[in-house]
Design a protein around this motif. Structure first.
Motif, PDB file in Angstrom:
ATOM      1  N   TYR A  82       0.683  -1.375   0.044  1.00 14.74           N
ATOM      2  CA  TYR A  82      -0.299   0.046  -0.231  1.00 14.74           C
ATOM      3  C   TYR A  82       1.219   1.475   0.083  1.00 14.74           C
ATOM      4  N   TYR A 106       0.080   4.778   1.417  1.00 18.58           N
ATOM      5  CA  TYR A 106      -0.172   5.895   3.010  1.00 18.58           C
ATOM      6  C   TYR A 106       1.252   6.038   2.636  1.00 18.58           C
ATOM      7  N   HIS A 162       0.600  10.188   8.119  1.00 20.86           N
ATOM      8  CA  HIS A 162      -0.700   9.083   8.413  1.00 20.86           C
ATOM      9  C   HIS A 162      -1.914   9.673   8.443  1.00 20.86           C
ATOM     10  N   MET A 164      -2.389  10.954   4.324  1.00 17.74           N
ATOM     11  CA  MET A 164      -2.325   9.996   3.479  1.00 17.74           C
ATOM     12  C   MET A 164      -4.289   8.943   3.617  1.00 17.74           C
ATOM     13  N   LEU A 165      -4.762   9.034   4.930  1.00 11.57           N
ATOM     14  CA  LEU A 165      -5.973   8.786   5.065  1.00 11.57           C
ATOM     15  C   LEU A 165      -7.556   9.735   4.920  1.00 11.57           C
ATOM     16  N   TYR A 191      -6.763   9.127   0.723  1.00 10.75           N
ATOM     17  CA  TYR A 191      -7.592   7.894   0.198  1.00 10.75           C
ATOM     18  C   TYR A 191      -7.940   7.166   0.708  1.00 10.75           C
ATOM     19  N   SER A 217      -7.484   1.292   4.646  1.00  8.79           N
ATOM     20  CA  SER A 217      -7.562  -0.025   3.778  1.00  8.79           C
ATOM     21  C   SER A 217      -7.639  -1.300   4.844  1.00  8.79           C
ATOM     22  N   HIS A 270      -5.637  -1.214   8.373  1.00  8.73           N
ATOM     23  CA  HIS A 270      -6.246  -0.286   8.939  1.00  8.73           C
ATOM     24  C   HIS A 270      -6.875  -0.738  10.251  1.00  8.73           C
TER      25      HIS A 270
END
Length: 199
Positions: free
Chosen positions: A158, A161, A174, A177-178, A181, A184, A187
């Motif tokens: 991934y 992330y 982080h 990125m969350l 995107y 995932s 997570h």
């Protein structure tokens, strides 16, 4: 660093293991635990709380500990188990798996922190144990290095992330990125309830 082990052997225990975890706090990835039985007659220089050591030093000690220890086992509890059980129970489960994987089986476990994982052997919890007991310090190094390597594998799976940079912890990067995107499969959904509720 060897005082707890020496006292235990003087009391008649025959195999003392140290137990520690890595990855309780991150938003992603499995939680890791390690259990280690160190040799009685030999000190391994440099063992300490893994958080106090550089990555290079941890990597070097990882190989030395595995080569020279009597027995070791690194175990995990999955993201799914974390979400189903909660992080504390998943961590204790990983610790039980790590101790179960030792051969010979220990008759005393020294555990970092104040939670008894529920082993079938005598257990002594030590707050700050990874900086006080060589066995726990060794376990902290094995768990930390193994988990960091695993996070690099997740980074390959991934890449968006950037797991290798923040190791799954709740850093600004982080969370950015969350936001970009979404969540995932690796997570911990129970850790990210607030983000999910705003979706």
């Amino acid at each position: 660093m060897y005082e707890y082990e020496m006292i235990a052997y003087d009391q008649g225990y025959t195999a003392v293991c140290g137990v520690d975890e890595a990855g309780r706090g991150p938003l992603a990835g499995d939680v890791y635990a390690a259990a280690v039985i160190l040799p009685r007659a030999m000190e391994i220089e440099g063992i300490n709380d893994s958080k106090k050591l550089s990555e290079k030093k941890r990597e070097a000690l990882f190989d030395i500990i595995i080569e020279k220890c009597v027995s070791y086992c690194i175990a995990t509890a999955s993201v799914q188990e974390i979400d189903e059980r909660n992080i504390l129970q998943a961590t204790l489960l990983a610790m039980r798996r790590a101790v179960a994987g030792l051969s010979p089986q220990p008759d005393l476990a020294l555990v970092d922190g104040n939670q008894d994982p529920g082993f079938s052997i005598v257990t002594q919890t030590i707050i700050g144990g990874d900086g006080k007991s060589a066995s726990i310090g060794a376990a902290s190094i094995l768990a930390k290095v193994a988990r960091d390597r695993y996070m690099k594998e997740l980074d390959n799976a991934y890449p968006q992330y950037q797991f290798s940079r923040h190791k799954g912890y709740g850093t600004k990067l982080h969370y950015e990125m969350l936001a970009q995107y979404g969540i995932s499969p690796v997570h911990r959904r129970t850790f990210l309830k607030k983000i999910l509720e705003h979706k």
